[in-house]
Design an enzyme around this catalytic site. Structure first.
Site, PDB file in Angstrom:
ATOM      1  N   ARG A  95       0.823  -1.214   0.000  1.00 34.67           N
ATOM      2  CA  ARG A  95       0.000   0.000   0.000  1.00 34.67           C
ATOM      3  C   ARG A  95       0.851   1.255   0.000  1.00 34.67           C
ATOM      4  NH1 ARG A  95      -4.128  -0.506   4.356  1.00 34.67           N
ATOM      5  NH2 ARG A  95      -5.177  -1.472   2.586  1.00 34.67           N
ATOM      6  N   TYR A  96       2.009   1.189   0.645  1.00 34.21           N
ATOM      7  CA  TYR A  96       2.877   2.361   0.775  1.00 34.21           C
ATOM      8  C   TYR A  96       4.029   2.241  -0.219  1.00 34.21           C
ATOM      9  CZ  TYR A  96       0.483   3.289   5.213  1.00 34.21           C
ATOM     10  OH  TYR A  96      -0.448   3.561   6.181  1.00 34.21           O
ATOM     11  N   ARG A  99       7.329   0.126   1.445  1.00 30.34           N
ATOM     12  CA  ARG A  99       7.253  -0.992   2.379  1.00 30.34           C
ATOM     13  C   ARG A  99       6.029  -1.848   2.097  1.00 30.34           C
ATOM     14  NH1 ARG A  99       5.825   3.788   4.040  1.00 30.34           N
ATOM     15  NH2 ARG A  99       4.449   4.233   5.798  1.00 30.34           N
ATOM     16  N   CYS A 108      -2.701 -17.474  15.845  1.00 26.73           N
ATOM     17  CA  CYS A 108      -2.292 -16.685  16.995  1.00 26.73           C
ATOM     18  C   CYS A 108      -2.390 -17.546  18.246  1.00 26.73           C
ATOM     19  CB  CYS A 108      -3.197 -15.467  17.173  1.00 26.73           C
ATOM     20  SG  CYS A 108      -2.958 -14.199  15.924  1.00 26.73           S
ATOM     21  N   CYS A 112      -7.798 -12.280  19.619  1.00 28.74           N
ATOM     22  CA  CYS A 112      -8.427 -11.049  20.110  1.00 28.74           C
ATOM     23  C   CYS A 112      -9.791 -10.920  19.437  1.00 28.74           C
ATOM     24  CB  CYS A 112      -7.573  -9.838  19.745  1.00 28.74           C
ATOM     25  SG  CYS A 112      -5.835  -9.993  20.187  1.00 28.74           S
ATOM     26  N   CYS A 115     -10.220  -8.516  16.423  1.00 26.28           N
ATOM     27  CA  CYS A 115      -9.234  -8.692  15.348  1.00 26.28           C
ATOM     28  C   CYS A 115      -9.690  -8.067  14.026  1.00 26.28           C
ATOM     29  CB  CYS A 115      -8.962 -10.178  15.129  1.00 26.28           C
ATOM     30  SG  CYS A 115      -7.727 -10.492  13.854  1.00 26.28           S
ATOM     31  N   ARG A 117      -8.134  -8.703  11.224  1.00 27.96           N
ATOM     32  CA  ARG A 117      -7.941  -9.706  10.176  1.00 27.96           C
ATOM     33  C   ARG A 117      -8.660 -10.997  10.501  1.00 27.96           C
ATOM     34  NH1 ARG A 117      -2.117  -8.452   9.811  1.00 27.96           N
ATOM     35  NH2 ARG A 117      -2.258  -6.455   8.786  1.00 27.96           N
ATOM     36  N   ASP A 275     -10.633  -0.545  14.527  1.00 24.01           N
ATOM     37  CA  ASP A 275     -11.145  -0.573  13.152  1.00 24.01           C
ATOM     38  C   ASP A 275     -12.642  -0.885  13.136  1.00 24.01           C
ATOM     39  OD1 ASP A 275      -8.704  -0.012  11.940  1.00 24.01           O
ATOM     40  OD2 ASP A 275      -8.089  -2.118  12.006  1.00 24.01           O
ATOM     41  N   ASP A 312      -6.450   3.885  11.079  1.00 23.30           N
ATOM     42  CA  ASP A 312      -6.139   3.170   9.845  1.00 23.30           C
ATOM     43  C   ASP A 312      -7.406   3.319   9.006  1.00 23.30           C
ATOM     44  OD1 ASP A 312      -4.663   1.738   8.046  1.00 23.30           O
ATOM     45  OD2 ASP A 312      -4.109   0.157   9.465  1.00 23.30           O
ATOM     46  N   LYS A 319      -2.625   4.659   7.448  1.00 22.67           N
ATOM     47  CA  LYS A 319      -2.659   5.235   8.789  1.00 22.67           C
ATOM     48  C   LYS A 319      -2.636   6.761   8.726  1.00 22.67           C
ATOM     49  CE  LYS A 319      -0.288   1.172  10.465  1.00 22.67           C
ATOM     50  NZ  LYS A 319      -0.036   0.567   9.123  1.00 22.67           N
TER      51      LYS A 319
HETATM   52  C1  LIG Z   1       0.749  -0.426   8.953  1.00 27.41           C
HETATM   53  C2  LIG Z   1       1.116  -0.867   7.631  1.00 27.41           C
HETATM   54  C3  LIG Z   1       2.429  -0.717   7.182  1.00 27.41           C
HETATM   55  C4  LIG Z   1       3.515  -0.091   8.018  1.00 27.41           C
HETATM   56  O1  LIG Z   1       3.242   1.256   8.285  1.00 27.41           O
HETATM   57  P1  LIG Z   1       4.247   2.101   9.175  1.00 27.41           P
HETATM   58  O2  LIG Z   1       3.534   3.410   9.386  1.00 27.41           O
HETATM   59  O3  LIG Z   1       5.507   2.244   8.387  1.00 27.41           O
HETATM   60  O4  LIG Z   1       4.480   1.354  10.440  1.00 27.41           O
HETATM   61  C5  LIG Z   1       2.720  -1.149   5.911  1.00 27.41           C
HETATM   62  N1  LIG Z   1       1.780  -1.685   5.114  1.00 27.41           N
HETATM   63  C6  LIG Z   1       0.502  -1.821   5.515  1.00 27.41           C
HETATM   64  C7  LIG Z   1      -0.484  -2.398   4.583  1.00 27.41           C
HETATM   65  C8  LIG Z   1       0.126  -1.424   6.799  1.00 27.41           C
HETATM   66  O5  LIG Z   1      -1.138  -1.583   7.205  1.00 27.41           O
END
Ligand SMILES: *Cc1c(COP(=O)(O)O)cnc(C)c1O
Length: 385
Positions: A95-96, A99, A108, A112, A115, A117, A275, A312, A319
């Site tokens: 998504r980002y 990363r 798990c 929880c 959850c 997921r 969420d 989120d 986020k």
């Molecule tokens: C939370 C998350 C991350 C990591 O986000 P950071 O703000 O760098 O900790 C990466 N990918 C997804 C899909 C996430 O939900």
């Protein structure tokens, strides 16, 4: 000595009947409806969490014991973060820009009830390593990914050999600089943090672990010991807490939690709004509740005990940070601020000549006219028309 696998297998509570037997059948008046909830979503409470439950509906109970409230699905969304839409190959959410999230385990130690997921966890336990091949190939191809977050489920429920194999493969990819593991094992199953695990993990630095604690009581001596072992293995530790009604929606509880985390060498990283996931409506609080808690932390206690407070965003927005309002007004000349006590302060903006330096054209001027005898004035010569 029992292995962590044996501890989990033999001492967890996995059935409502056992739960009712242990905590008193009078606390489970409508066992049939509860069975529906437990069938809807995986149910297991690990021994460390069973031990922490003091009374029905206490902050630990609320997180793990199914309730009929889970069946009142108001406006929850099954995949509230739209993770599946951002999933180019199985087990990866990208998504980002730099990363990606890598889901390596569907199980798990404790489940929880809030959850996010829940649609994913509890899948068949044995995943062959070959199932991850498309994920590894994706990560190899996408050279912009420099940070991989292993999540699940709980990655630390994989055995050491499997974890080592995944980490080794990730480390063979040159552009992956950082590997993170998201795990609630230090809280749920501290027995899992063994010297062997730590020795294996430290081979794969730089490795970061974000754990998940929601209530100060969860920082038991066993949890603190496990966290210390991970920290001693050189792993920076963060914590991702979820704001939950009846668990930690209180400034004093949250402050205590942040303090205990710091004592356990964990830096609070995020507090999440709960969420909008289907079946978890009864855990949600207002955004204002979260903002009030943040306001009660900032200034009143160590800056290190102040994580980011984020939503989120539903639908896959990622986020988004939220901050209580400290700016009363702002214009080109001044910014009027309130400090943590509510006192008013004014920050004067730089003069216009200083502000001009933000103008990229400033740096394109061929000469600076330096007036003799005046030290600080280096006025840019504006372009003449
Ligand atoms: C939370 C998350 C991350 C990591 O986000 P950071 O703000 O760098 O900790 C990466 N990918 C997804 C899909 C996430 O939900």
């Amino acid at each position: 000595m029992e292995t962590w696998q044996e501890v989990l297998r033999t001492n967890s509570i996995r059935s409502l009947d056992l739960l009712a037997e242990k905590f008193g059948p009078e606390n489970f008046p409508d066992l049939d409806r509860l069975r529906l909830a437990a069938e809807n979503f995986e149910f297991r409470i690990s021994p460390a969490m069973v031990e922490l439950i003091r009374s029905p509906d206490d902050p630990i109970w609320r997180q793990y014991v199914p309730t009929a409230d889970e069946l009142d699905i108001v406006d929850g969304i099954v995949d509230s973060l739209n993770e599946d839409a951002d999933s180019p190959v199985p087990n990866i959410t990208h998504r980002y820009p730099d990363r990606a999230l890598f889901l390596v385990s569907p199980v798990c130690a404790s489940y929880c009830r809030f959850c996010t997921r829940r649609r994913k966890v509890g899948d068949p336990e044995k995943i062959p390593m070959s199932q991850f091949e498309s994920a590894f190939l994706y990560l190899e191809e996408h050279t912009e990914i420099r940070d991989v977050i292993m999540s699940g489920g709980d990655p630390l429920l994989l055995n050491d050999r499997r974890l080592d194999a995944i980490l080794t493969r990730l480390r063979s990819i040159p552009h992956i600089q950082i590997i993170r593991i998201g795990s609630r094992v230090p809280c749920h199953l501290p027995e899992r943090i063994t010297p062997e695990l730590c020795d294996m993990l430290r081979k794969h630095h730089p490795l970061w672990i974000n754990t998940h604690f929601n209530h100060p009581d969860e920082l038991t001596p066993a949890a603190v010991k496990g966290l210390g072992m991970l920290a001693d293995a050189g792993i920076p530790l963060g914590c991702q807490t979820v704001l939950l009604k009846g668990v930690n929606d209180d400034a004093e509880i949250m402050k205590q939690l942040m303090h205990r985390l710091m004592l356990a060498r964990v830096r609070p990283y995020y507090i999440y709004m709960c969420d909008q996931v289907a079946g978890a409506e009864h855990f949600r609080t207002s955004v204002q509740t979260g903002l009030n808690i943040m306001k009660a932390l900032r200034g009143w206690t160590s800056g290190l005990a102040n994580p980011y407070f984020v939503i989120d965003a539903p639908g896959g927005g990622g986020k988004i940070p939220l901050l209580p309002e400290y700016v009363e007004s702002s214009n080109e000349d001044e910014v009027v601020l309130r400090n943590f006590r509510g006192d008013r302060y004014v920050y004067r903006q730089p003069r216009e000549e200083a502000r001009v330096s933000h103008d990229p054209e400033y740096f394109l001027q061929p000469t600076f006219e330096l007036k003799k005898g005046r030290k600080r004035t280096a006025k840019p010569r504006r372009k003449s028309a």
